[in-house]
Scaffold this active site. Structure first.
Site, PDB file in Angstrom:
ATOM      1  N   TYR A  57       0.811  -1.218   0.000  1.00 63.01           N
ATOM      2  CA  TYR A  57       0.000   0.000   0.000  1.00 63.01           C
ATOM      3  C   TYR A  57       0.846   1.272   0.000  1.00 63.01           C
ATOM      4  O   TYR A  57       0.297   2.369  -0.079  1.00 63.01           O
ATOM      5  CB  TYR A  57      -0.938   0.018   1.211  1.00 63.01           C
ATOM      6  CG  TYR A  57      -1.918  -1.130   1.217  1.00 63.01           C
ATOM      7  CD1 TYR A  57      -2.978  -1.164   0.318  1.00 63.01           C
ATOM      8  CD2 TYR A  57      -1.776  -2.184   2.112  1.00 63.01           C
ATOM      9  CE1 TYR A  57      -3.881  -2.221   0.310  1.00 63.01           C
ATOM     10  CE2 TYR A  57      -2.678  -3.245   2.117  1.00 63.01           C
ATOM     11  CZ  TYR A  57      -3.723  -3.259   1.207  1.00 63.01           C
ATOM     12  OH  TYR A  57      -4.607  -4.303   1.204  1.00 63.01           O
ATOM     13  N   ASN A  60     -10.440   0.969   7.362  1.00 67.69           N
ATOM     14  CA  ASN A  60     -11.832   0.980   7.832  1.00 67.69           C
ATOM     15  C   ASN A  60     -11.980   0.691   9.321  1.00 67.69           C
ATOM     16  O   ASN A  60     -13.087   0.670   9.841  1.00 67.69           O
ATOM     17  CB  ASN A  60     -12.697   0.021   7.005  1.00 67.69           C
ATOM     18  CG  ASN A  60     -12.230  -1.416   7.104  1.00 67.69           C
ATOM     19  OD1 ASN A  60     -11.185  -1.699   7.679  1.00 67.69           O
ATOM     20  ND2 ASN A  60     -13.003  -2.325   6.530  1.00 67.69           N
ATOM     21  N   PHE A 103      -5.630  -1.024   9.415  1.00 71.94           N
ATOM     22  CA  PHE A 103      -6.272  -0.891   8.110  1.00 71.94           C
ATOM     23  C   PHE A 103      -7.327   0.209   8.199  1.00 71.94           C
ATOM     24  O   PHE A 103      -7.893   0.476   9.242  1.00 71.94           O
ATOM     25  CB  PHE A 103      -6.848  -2.212   7.574  1.00 71.94           C
ATOM     26  CG  PHE A 103      -5.765  -3.142   7.095  1.00 71.94           C
ATOM     27  CD1 PHE A 103      -5.205  -2.985   5.839  1.00 71.94           C
ATOM     28  CD2 PHE A 103      -5.284  -4.146   7.919  1.00 71.94           C
ATOM     29  CE1 PHE A 103      -4.186  -3.820   5.401  1.00 71.94           C
ATOM     30  CE2 PHE A 103      -4.265  -4.980   7.496  1.00 71.94           C
ATOM     31  CZ  PHE A 103      -3.716  -4.816   6.234  1.00 71.94           C
ATOM     32  N   ASN A 144     -13.980   5.851   4.527  1.00 79.49           N
ATOM     33  CA  ASN A 144     -14.147   4.757   5.498  1.00 79.49           C
ATOM     34  C   ASN A 144     -13.366   4.947   6.788  1.00 79.49           C
ATOM     35  O   ASN A 144     -13.834   4.559   7.864  1.00 79.49           O
ATOM     36  CB  ASN A 144     -13.764   3.420   4.852  1.00 79.49           C
ATOM     37  CG  ASN A 144     -14.803   2.950   3.859  1.00 79.49           C
ATOM     38  OD1 ASN A 144     -15.972   3.300   3.974  1.00 79.49           O
ATOM     39  ND2 ASN A 144     -14.380   2.181   2.873  1.00 79.49           N
TER      40      ASN A 144
END
Length: 203
Positions: free
Chosen positions: A30, A82, A80, A128
């Protein structure tokens, strides 16, 4: 003399007054993606103020910094995107920091790379990470800096694929300028000068 030579940089005295959070996803796959604009900004802020975001705590990596004379905790959640609220609310609870003194930095597809937008509070806007922070804290009064990462070039593109794509060379150049502005905005914001930050850097 030897103590001075070998002593570690001291942690600033007094309580942590502000929490600055950059949102992103952990892991090498990422790195440098659009969704990690918050992480990229945090790395720059840490370097600018001589801090290290390398302490494992609050379900993330954190570090102490003095920004504009204010003791500040820098945080990159490792949960992460969310689930970002788990990390943020833990740090808030530990240091007893109200939402109004938690600055959240994250990507915004409605702004082109190189642009940023500072807000005093507001809804999650469909993001999110912000959605989870607001849900778990029960507050929407977080000052935030939205980093432009550009809209989908084609309506048919899947949004998840787009935000996990990398920047072009020109976009990187534009983003680096916005990141520098975001760091300057944070310095004003922790000094209670959010209106000045908005006037100077909102675009």
């Amino acid at each position: 003399m030897f103590e001075k030579l070998f002593s570690r940089p001291s942690v600033p005295a007094g309580p942590v007054q502000y929490l600055v959070v950059g949102l992103g996803n952990p892991g090498s796959k990422y790195e440098n993606t659009r969704h990690n604009a918050g992480f990229l900004t945090m790395d720059y802020i840490a370097e600018k103020y001589g801090a290290r975001i390398d302490r494992l705590k609050f379900k993330g990596l954190c570090g102490d910094a003095v920004i504009g004379g204010v003791r500040t905790l820098l945080l990159k959640p490792s949960t992460f995107m969310n689930l970002s609220g788990q990390s943020v609310t833990e740090a808030m609870s530990f240091y007893k920091i109200p939402a109004e003194k938690v600055i959240v930095i994250y990507d915004d597809i409605s702004l082109p790379p190189g642009r940023l937008r500072i807000r005093r509070k507001g809804s999650d806007g469909g993001h999110n990470g912000m959605k989870n922070i607001i849900y778990l804290s029960g507050k929407d009064t977080f000052p935030r800096i939205k980093m432009g990462v550009g809209a989908k070039p084609n309506p048919q593109w899947d949004l998840a694929d787009w935000v996990l794509s990398t920047f072009s060379a020109q976009e990187k150049k534009d983003l680096s300028e916005a990141i520098d502005h975001a760091a300057s905005a944070v310095e004003l914001m922790v000094q209670g000068k959010i209106d000045e930050a908005m006037n100077r850097f909102n675009s």
